[in-house]
Scaffold this motif. Structure first.
Motif, PDB file in Angstrom:
ATOM      1  N   SER A   1      49.733 -19.053 -21.085  1.00 32.05           N
ATOM      2  CA  SER A   1      48.713 -19.975 -21.583  1.00 32.05           C
ATOM      3  C   SER A   1      49.326 -21.221 -22.229  1.00 32.05           C
TER       4      SER A   1
ATOM      5  N   MET B   1      38.465  -8.855 -18.700  1.00 31.65           N
ATOM      6  CA  MET B   1      37.426  -9.545 -19.421  1.00 31.65           C
ATOM      7  C   MET B   1      37.202 -10.899 -18.777  1.00 31.65           C
ATOM      8  N   THR B   2      35.965 -11.306 -18.772  1.00 33.01           N
ATOM      9  CA  THR B   2      35.595 -12.618 -18.253  1.00 33.01           C
ATOM     10  C   THR B   2      34.696 -13.295 -19.276  1.00 33.01           C
ATOM     11  N   ARG B   3      34.262 -14.484 -18.971  1.00 32.85           N
ATOM     12  CA  ARG B   3      33.355 -15.170 -19.897  1.00 32.85           C
ATOM     13  C   ARG B   3      31.979 -14.513 -19.932  1.00 32.85           C
ATOM     14  N   PHE B   4      31.730 -13.599 -18.991  1.00 39.27           N
ATOM     15  CA  PHE B   4      30.451 -12.893 -18.967  1.00 39.27           C
ATOM     16  C   PHE B   4      30.503 -11.550 -19.698  1.00 39.27           C
ATOM     17  N   THR B   5      31.661 -11.187 -20.229  1.00 44.42           N
ATOM     18  CA  THR B   5      31.809  -9.938 -20.972  1.00 44.42           C
ATOM     19  C   THR B   5      31.028 -10.040 -22.279  1.00 44.42           C
ATOM     20  N   ASN B   6      30.229  -9.007 -22.575  1.00 44.66           N
ATOM     21  CA  ASN B   6      29.445  -9.034 -23.808  1.00 44.66           C
ATOM     22  C   ASN B   6      29.753  -7.805 -24.668  1.00 44.66           C
TER      23      ASN B   6
END
Length: 102
Positions: A101, A1-6
């Protein structure tokens, strides 16, 4: 998953994962012709609760609705074992990601 995953990516991943689980356990998947199974499930649950049906009536084996489509697994045993081993290894690698994290 990335920040562009919708949402579409998540929905696709869910569908693919269900097919993958069915393929690796060698289980056929039946897509019912009637897509409105929510109401049918509620009716079955209500009927079970008041004794109209038994679980055998509802879940009897070999019953296939008209127009249902059955998808059968296509993986041979060796490929199935390799894919399961790979999946298990990938899951193990995620165990310590939460600690990174901090």
């Amino acid at each position: 998953m990335t920040r562009f995953t919708n949402r579409a990516h998540i929905a696709r991943a869910v569908l693919e994962s269900m097919c993958f689980q069915a393929d690796v356990i060698g289980s056929p998947v039946v897509r019912p012709a009637d897509i409105e199974t929510t109401a049918l499930g509620a009716a079955y649950a209500a009927g079970l609760a008041v004794g109209i049906w038994t679980e055998e009536d509802i879940f009897s084996t070999g019953v296939k609705g008209e127009g249902d489509t059955t998808f059968r697994p296509k993986l041979d045993e060796e490929t199935r074992k390799k894919k399961v081993a790979s999946w298990c290894k990938a899951v193990e690698r995620t165990f310590d990601l939460a600690d990174l994290s901090l």
